[in-house]
Design a protein around this motif. Structure first.
Motif, PDB file in Angstrom:
ATOM      1  N   GLY B  89       0.787  -1.224   0.000  1.00  0.00           N
ATOM      2  CA  GLY B  89       0.000   0.000   0.000  1.00  0.00           C
ATOM      3  C   GLY B  89       0.816   1.269   0.000  1.00  0.00           C
ATOM      4  O   GLY B  89       0.308   2.327  -0.331  1.00  0.00           O
ATOM      5  N   PHE B  90       2.081   1.196   0.353  1.00  0.00           N
ATOM      6  CA  PHE B  90       2.861   2.431   0.428  1.00  0.00           C
ATOM      7  C   PHE B  90       3.288   2.952  -0.946  1.00  0.00           C
ATOM      8  O   PHE B  90       3.090   4.128  -1.241  1.00  0.00           O
ATOM      9  CB  PHE B  90       4.070   2.248   1.349  1.00  0.00           C
ATOM     10  N   PRO B  91       3.873   2.108  -1.804  1.00  0.00           N
ATOM     11  CA  PRO B  91       4.341   2.656  -3.094  1.00  0.00           C
ATOM     12  C   PRO B  91       3.216   3.021  -4.050  1.00  0.00           C
ATOM     13  O   PRO B  91       3.393   3.934  -4.869  1.00  0.00           O
ATOM     14  CB  PRO B  91       5.183   1.525  -3.692  1.00  0.00           C
ATOM     15  N   ILE B  92       2.071   2.344  -3.957  1.00  0.00           N
ATOM     16  CA  ILE B  92       1.036   2.548  -4.970  1.00  0.00           C
ATOM     17  C   ILE B  92       0.539   3.997  -5.046  1.00  0.00           C
ATOM     18  O   ILE B  92       0.473   4.567  -6.140  1.00  0.00           O
ATOM     19  CB  ILE B  92      -0.114   1.523  -4.796  1.00  0.00           C
ATOM     20  N   PRO B  93       0.201   4.642  -3.923  1.00  0.00           N
ATOM     21  CA  PRO B  93      -0.221   6.043  -4.031  1.00  0.00           C
ATOM     22  C   PRO B  93       0.869   6.952  -4.607  1.00  0.00           C
ATOM     23  O   PRO B  93       0.558   7.910  -5.323  1.00  0.00           O
ATOM     24  CB  PRO B  93      -0.530   6.439  -2.587  1.00  0.00           C
ATOM     25  N   VAL B  94       2.135   6.630  -4.324  1.00  0.00           N
ATOM     26  CA  VAL B  94       3.230   7.434  -4.874  1.00  0.00           C
ATOM     27  C   VAL B  94       3.235   7.320  -6.387  1.00  0.00           C
ATOM     28  O   VAL B  94       3.280   8.331  -7.115  1.00  0.00           O
ATOM     29  CB  VAL B  94       4.589   6.951  -4.306  1.00  0.00           C
TER      30      VAL B  94
END
Lengths: 295, 304
Positions: B89-94
């Motif tokens: 979930g952390f890299p996806i919004p970036v």
């Protein structure tokens, strides 16, 4: 300047991936909407829907016949409205006070608030405190419980630091205007944007909360919509009393209806927020952005 | 002399203190009073005697928890869910923010933003309700698609222990990837356009510009958010897990927070439950402090 080939490829790939993502994002929501007005038998077969099949409002009829929806809606509205009024007032006042640089012990109060973001007593001590205060199973608690959020206070403080210039306060002071008068007559009208953000954040959190009502409320007449939704959507044995009176054919019909009713309930409970949201999007976004400015 | 001065300044601000009072009181009741109440974790607490009257038992409840046969299972479940959520979930919004930021058609950009933010407003109850209905055997459209792709047609995904972490994490990503990208988009909006122009003149491709101009601009934001996520790695929210839990998946879906709820409010073992909660919050707090310190040393970005 001429655009390079690799940039063109990048654009095409980028747009394609985003478009696929849009479908993945929007389709489930669209599906619920379409399924809720489709023929129950068809919906029950689990088929993929692009538009309503055999238009029918049976699901909605059932939903609106259910008194739980009405009671839930009524209670949720009370909690949302009460919570918003209380929350906005308290947050605005605290945010204003913390934005004034001349306030002695400002740093201490900031620390007092911020510490609670990183450490808490936990569920049981929280529950016991509410119990000692005789707040369990009361509407008062349901209104109070999420009214003050430290995050909101910090967002409000940052907003006021950036939009209410120091000189304005000084000018008002020269004219003999006290802090109270200044807040209500000058700061409030200048802070409509942040008030909108607060109302929206609070309204959404009150509208959606189910866990606190679940542990604190025992009276069914005080249940908010979210708790009844949980019953309808996630507990299979709905309305055991009515199904006992039904003959097998009617029971089967009810079984077929179950899916459509569920979709109808989802639409009825979510539509207000989903419809209002695009018009208010800029405020939500603003709220997140002000919050991201480190305090 | 100086003291008198302070008193004078405080008196001048009496109105501001009045403004602060309601918030201070609310936080005292809702946050600090429970923190005092956490003392019950070291007691044999009984509600009739209260904290002052109950007998002290030291670390008994912590020991009970560590020696419990399910201890490792619950800790492992909690960590699995939170680490999986963090990694996926952390890299996806970036990435989403970088992609949206690179779109040149402003209308398409707006539509993408509106649509991807939308699921954020769906409540947990509705979210889990949608999952359950979409995945219900034979009558849900998602299980229909999965059957079409070769899965058995009576598979009950919501009761499948193997599917649980994936369903939990990916439904969460579906719901919040757009919303979490806002903060990065805000940071990207602050990028000096002349940097892009200069890079273009030097013949940089779009990908190169994203790598060398855009990404450095959002790294500080990423670090802050990463610190916050690591600081809450032991706290998987009970709201969604609790709704997704059933007898069939309880071996993987029992996490610390849902266990605290069950022990404390269902079985009314108050002290035991408070001890587990304190253990959880304590670890989170320590992690937050440590990660914050490390990040301050390495990159200069920190929460405080």
């Amino acid at each position: 300047m001429k655009r390079r080939g690799s940039d063109k490829i990048f654009d095409i790939v980028n747009i394609t991936i985003l478009s696929i993502l849009l479908v993945i994002m929007a389709y489930p929501i669209y599906f619920v909407l379409v399924a809720s007005v489709s023929d129950p038998t068809y919906v029950n077969s689990g088929a993929f829907l692009l538009w309503p099949k055999g238009f029918s409002m049976l699901g909605y009829r059932k939903v609106f016949e259910d008194t739980r929806i009405w009671i839930g809606y009524f209670n949720t509205l009370i909690y949302v409205i009460g919570g918003c009024i209380l929350g906005v007032m308290i947050t605005m006042m605290a945010g204003f006070a913390l934005s004034r640089k001349e306030l002695p012990f400002r740093g201490f109060f900031m620390g007092y608030f911020v510490f609670t973001m990183y450490f808490g007593g936990g569920l049981i001590p929280f529950y016991m405190v509410m119990k000692t205060l005789h707040l369990t199973n009361t509407r008062t608690l349901m209104i109070l419980i999420s009214a003050v959020s430290v995050y909101n206070i910090i967002v409000t403080r940052s907003f006021m630091e950036n939009t209410i210039p120091e000189e304005l306060r000084d000018a008002a002071k020269v004219d003999g205007c006290g802090d109270g008068y200044f807040f209500f007559k000058i700061v409030m009208p200048l802070s409509k944007a942040i008030m909108a953000v607060l109302v929206l954040f609070l309204a959404v959190s009150y509208w959606n909360s189910y866990f606190n009502p679940m542990i604190f409320l025992t009276d069914r007449s005080k249940y908010p919509l979210a708790l009844y939704l949980r019953e309808i959507l996630l507990t299979a044995s709905t309305n055991a009393s009515t199904s006992r009176e039904l003959d097998p054919a009617a029971a089967l019909k009810l079984q077929t209806m179950a899916q459509v009713i569920k979709y109808g309930v989802i639409v009825v409970s979510t539509l207000p927020i989903i419809c209002v949201y695009p018009f208010l999007q800029k405020y939500f976004v603003k709220g997140v952005m002000i919050g991201s400015v480190k305090g | 002399m100086k003291r008198k001065n302070l008193w004078k300044r405080m008196k001048k601000c009496y109105m501001l203190y009045l403004f602060l009072l309601p918030a201070v009181l609310m936080i005292a009741v809702f946050c600090y009073a429970p923190m005092y109440g956490v003392l019950m974790a070291f007691q044999n607490y009984s509600p009739s005697k209260g904290i002052t009257g109950s007998s002290w038992v030291g670390l008994k409840w912590f020991r009970t928890f560590f020696n419990m046969p399910r201890f490792w299972q619950i800790v492992k479940n909690t960590l699995t869910l939170s680490i999986y959520s963090l990694i996926a979930g952390f890299p996806i919004p970036v990435i989403l923010a970088l992609m949206i930021n690179s779109v040149r058609n402003s209308k398409f950009q707006k539509v993408t933003q509106t649509v991807t933010y939308m699921p954020h407003f769906i409540s947990v109850v509705i979210m889990v309700g949608m999952l359950t209905t979409f995945l219900s055997p034979r009558s849900g459209f998602l299980s229909h698609i999965l059957t079409f792709l070769g899965a058995p047609d009576d598979a009950f995904y919501m009761g499948d222990a193997k599917a649980f972490p994936h369903l939990y994490v990916w439904s969460g990503i579906w719901q919040d990837m757009g919303w979490s990208s806002i903060i990065y988009l805000a940071a990207l909006a602050g990028v000096d356009q002349s940097l892009h122009e200069a890079a273009k003149v030097d013949g940089a491709t779009k990908l190169q510009r994203i790598w060398h101009v855009d990404i450095p601009a959002i790294v500080p934001t990423m670090i802050i958010l990463l610190i916050m996520s690591v600081g809450s790695i032991m706290s998987v929210g009970y709201e969604k897990v609790f709704l997704m839990q059933n007898d069939l998946n309880s071996t993987v879906s029992e996490v610390i927070s849902t266990y605290v709820y069950k022990i404390g409010l269902k079985q009314q073992q108050y002290s035991y439950s408070a001890a587990i909660g304190l253990f959880n919050n304590g670890i989170n707090f320590i992690l937050l402090v440590v990660v914050n310190k490390v990040s301050k040393k390495l990159s200069g970005s920190s929460l405080w």
